[in-house]
Design an enzyme around this catalytic site. Structure first.
Site: not given
Length: 225
Positions: A110, A133
């Site tokens: 992330s 993501h």
């Protein structure tokens, strides 16, 4: 006496936040650990391992001005966390004039991705993974265009930073973010060490010895002993 006090301070820092100063004939390097969750404006539960951005940023500024430290090695094993805090830390690392090298160990997920690429040279061990993501948010989200515009702008800020500090192509990186066939409960991609280097996200496969060799070469080129 002064040297003894420095050693005591180093030992205290190592116990408190996992940092250490590595010194030999090749130079003096500060080891910074970014471990667990990136803590932002809200304090995390005591049961969680956390890296506090309000501690890391002043440390980085002090290292930039330190005459004792020649370079910085950054060890990364993070699940991600507060987006703005992580991006702020990455921007500070990228702005340093002292040589920096990052190593992804275990995971750089992330918001850990911008942190990994923020160094002058990035490394990843073969067994490590990086999860990519879209930006996510917790709490109440108003169903108005402004809320989605904010998320899109935040996403673009992160993508721009990653593309500008690595060799990955923006179009390919956006494809990795939006894949729907990899993550069970989310969209995005999981890259292992070889995949992360193949797409240009991380510079090379390597560990501590490789990162230190890079920093020593940079110190040598700058004329320090």
């Amino acid at each position: 006496m002064e040297r003894e006090n420095e050693n005591k301070a180093d030992a205290g820092a190592m116990i408190k936040d996992g940092s250490a100063i590595l010194e030999n004939s090749g130079g003096s390097f500060f080891c910074l650990s970014i471990i667990g969750q990136i803590e932002g404006h809200y304090v995390l539960d005591n049961a969680q391992k956390a890296t506090k951005y309000d501690h890391v940023i002043p440390t980085l500024v002090a290292l930039e001005e330190s005459e004792r430290v020649d370079g910085i090695i950054i060890l990364i094993n993070t699940l991600g966390g507060d987006v703005e805090a992580g991006l702020a830390m990455a921007e500070v690392i990228a702005s340093l004039t002292k040589p920096t090298a990052s190593i992804v160990l275990g995971g750089g997920h992330s918001i850990g991705v911008p942190l990994a690429v923020s160094a002058d040279r990035s490394f990843i061990v073969p067994s490590a993974t990086m999860t990519i993501h879209p930006v996510r948010t917790n709490g109440t989200v108003l169903g108005v265009p402004q809320a989605f515009d904010y998320l899109e702008k935040m996403q673009n800020r992160i993508i721009d930073f990653i593309v500008n500090h690595s060799s990955v192509e923006e179009e390919h990186f956006r494809e990795l973010i939006n894949r729907t066939d990899t993550l069970v409960n989310d969209i995005g991609s999981i890259l292992d060490g070889y995949e992360a280097t193949a797409c240009g996200l991380i510079d090379e496969i390597g560990g501590v010895k490789d990162a230190l060799a890079y920093l020593k070469s940079r110190v040598g080129k700058s004329g320090k002993s």
